[in-house]
Each structure stands twice: as C-alpha cells, then as structure tokens.
Enzyme design. Sequence first.
Site, PDB file in Angstrom:
ATOM      1  N   ARG A  52      15.300  27.086  -4.809  1.00 40.19           N
ATOM      2  CA  ARG A  52      16.302  27.420  -5.836  1.00 40.19           C
ATOM      3  C   ARG A  52      17.005  28.733  -5.494  1.00 40.19           C
ATOM      4  NH1 ARG A  52      14.241  27.565 -11.918  1.00 40.19           N
ATOM      5  NH2 ARG A  52      13.389  29.561 -11.246  1.00 40.19           N
ATOM      6  N   LYS A 151      20.807  30.773 -10.469  1.00 42.01           N
ATOM      7  CA  LYS A 151      20.062  31.856 -11.142  1.00 42.01           C
ATOM      8  C   LYS A 151      20.661  33.166 -10.647  1.00 42.01           C
ATOM      9  CE  LYS A 151      15.304  32.918 -12.472  1.00 42.01           C
ATOM     10  NZ  LYS A 151      15.511  33.006 -13.910  1.00 42.01           N
ATOM     11  N   GLU A 184      19.578  24.747 -23.195  1.00 46.74           N
ATOM     12  CA  GLU A 184      18.264  25.373 -22.963  1.00 46.74           C
ATOM     13  C   GLU A 184      18.202  26.627 -23.808  1.00 46.74           C
ATOM     14  OE1 GLU A 184      18.025  26.726 -18.880  1.00 46.74           O
ATOM     15  OE2 GLU A 184      20.081  27.444 -18.892  1.00 46.74           O
TER      16      GLU A 184
END
Length: 286
Positions: A52, A151, A184
């Site tokens: 990620r 991220k 989320e």
Amino acid sequence: MSLKIWLDGNLIDKENAKISVYDHGLLYGDGVFEGIRAYAGRIFKPHEHLRRLYDSAKAIRLVIPLSPEQFLAAIQQTVKANDFTDCYIRAVVTRGVGYLGLNPAKCSNPSVFIIADTIEMYPREHYEKGMALITASVIRNHPNALSPRIKSLNYLNNILAKIEAADAGVPEAIMLNHDGNVSECTADNIFIVRDGVVYTPTTHDGILEGVTRGTILELCRKLALPFAEKTLQRHDLYTADECFITGTGAEVVPVTKLDGRPIARGEVGQITRRLMEAFHKHVREG
Ligand code: PMP
C-alpha cells in the site's frame, strides 16, 4: 532511554530527529505514510502495508529511495533498536526538501523516517461496552480529487470530521462519500452485521483499503461467517444488528450508537465479539 528514530538511513535519538521546514511533506502535505503494528516480536502483515505504501507513492508520482526489502529491514531495525515486541510503527516518506513553490521536481531527495512507539487509540471501556459515533458533515475526498485509496500526508479532510466528532462528544465519526453513501471513519474502516451477514463498503465507495479490514474479511472466511463488500447507506447503519470499526491503531472496536441512536439494543454484538476474539488470536498466533 530516548526512543531511536530511523531517519534517512540513521538511527537517531528522538530529540534530534528533525526534518527541514522546507520539506514539502510539511509545506504541502506532499508525502505518504503507513501505520503498522508489531505483535509478539513480529511485524503484522508487512507485505500488505509495504504494498500500500509503494502504491500510494506511485499514485502521487513519488519514488521511494529504498526497495521494499530495504524498507522492511529498516522497520525491523527500528523495532529492534527500541527493544519492542509489541508496538505501533509509523513509516513516512516525504517529497523532501524543496523551494517555496509546489513543484516537486525541485525537491532533490525524498526523506524517509520510521518511528516505533506505543499507542492507545481509544480507552479500554470502548472495547468492552462499545463506542458512539456521529456522521460528519464533511464528506470523504472525491476519488478524482485525492483518492482515499492513497494514504497521503494530507489528512485535513479527516481531521475536520474528527473535530466534528469531538464537538459532539464522541471519539470517532463516519464520513459519507460524494454520492452520500457510507465510506469509512476518519482513520478506521466500518462494518455492519445484518441477519448474520457481515458487510463493509467496497473499494469504490471512497475508502482506504485497510489491512485490518482485509484481515477481518479473511477471518470471516475462516470462521464460515457470510460476508460481502457492498455499498452501504446510512439507513443500513441505523437498521444494523451490529456495527464495528477496524484499523491498525484501533484494532477492532464495537460501535453501539450512531448519531444518538442505539444500534439494535445498544449492546456489543455476538458476531462482533467473535471477530474481536479471532482477531486478537490471529495477530499473535497467525
Ligand atoms: N481508513 C483510513 C482513512 C485510515 O487512515 C486507516 C488507517 N488508520 C484505515 C482506514 C484503516 O486501515 P488499516 O487497517 O490498514 O490501518
């Protein structure tokens, strides 16, 4: 003893671990990061986190000046240097030092630092009795603006939602996406249970694809619990039998109230309890 921080290849004392005010990570939030845990002396899901991290970097056209193998070795070195067996690890890659303009091409070298420390995201009682959430008015980033799958060091969107939660006297907030569907929380993924089926929003609903979320889906499979990734509306949350949130820092936290309404009877659900138990066993024993 001072914590040792890994900064651009050197382990240095926390007090001396500093980066330039000209670093674009600070000036523009131009960079990416990961939050990782170590349990019982082992880094949890290192390859998933590194994948990620490298995907996030690729998405913002940032080249990490280490191979994934070198990065993992640096993480392990940092954990070892601080004598941790259980800890929270923060790995950060910034665009590096540049000039006072956006152009990343003027930044010579990306900077990499790794912190290993302890963390307690929420008080113990939330794990036992459940947590209350609100829905924030601030929506999650539009995927065509800044994809939530990255991220990045730019968390203001989520921070504004977190402030709304604090104003409402609760520890965390649910964010909707640009279509009005559930995405989320500010730093956690969300799950519900309805009629024995575990549901969580899909990748395309504007979420960060959490490593803990992936672990929960894996555990559902292992425990033969039916599950599905599905677009959810707030209505689905209000009418759910159970609800919980997941994240590396938070782990698995039951949710018993949303926007002042109890979820089902306002108690921690049975399937939530099973998954919490399985999660804690899994991270230590595999
Ligand atoms: N969503 C957001 C926005 C996050 O920052 C995080 C990480 N804390 C998560 C979800 C959960 O991801 P993970 O389980 O990989 O920590």
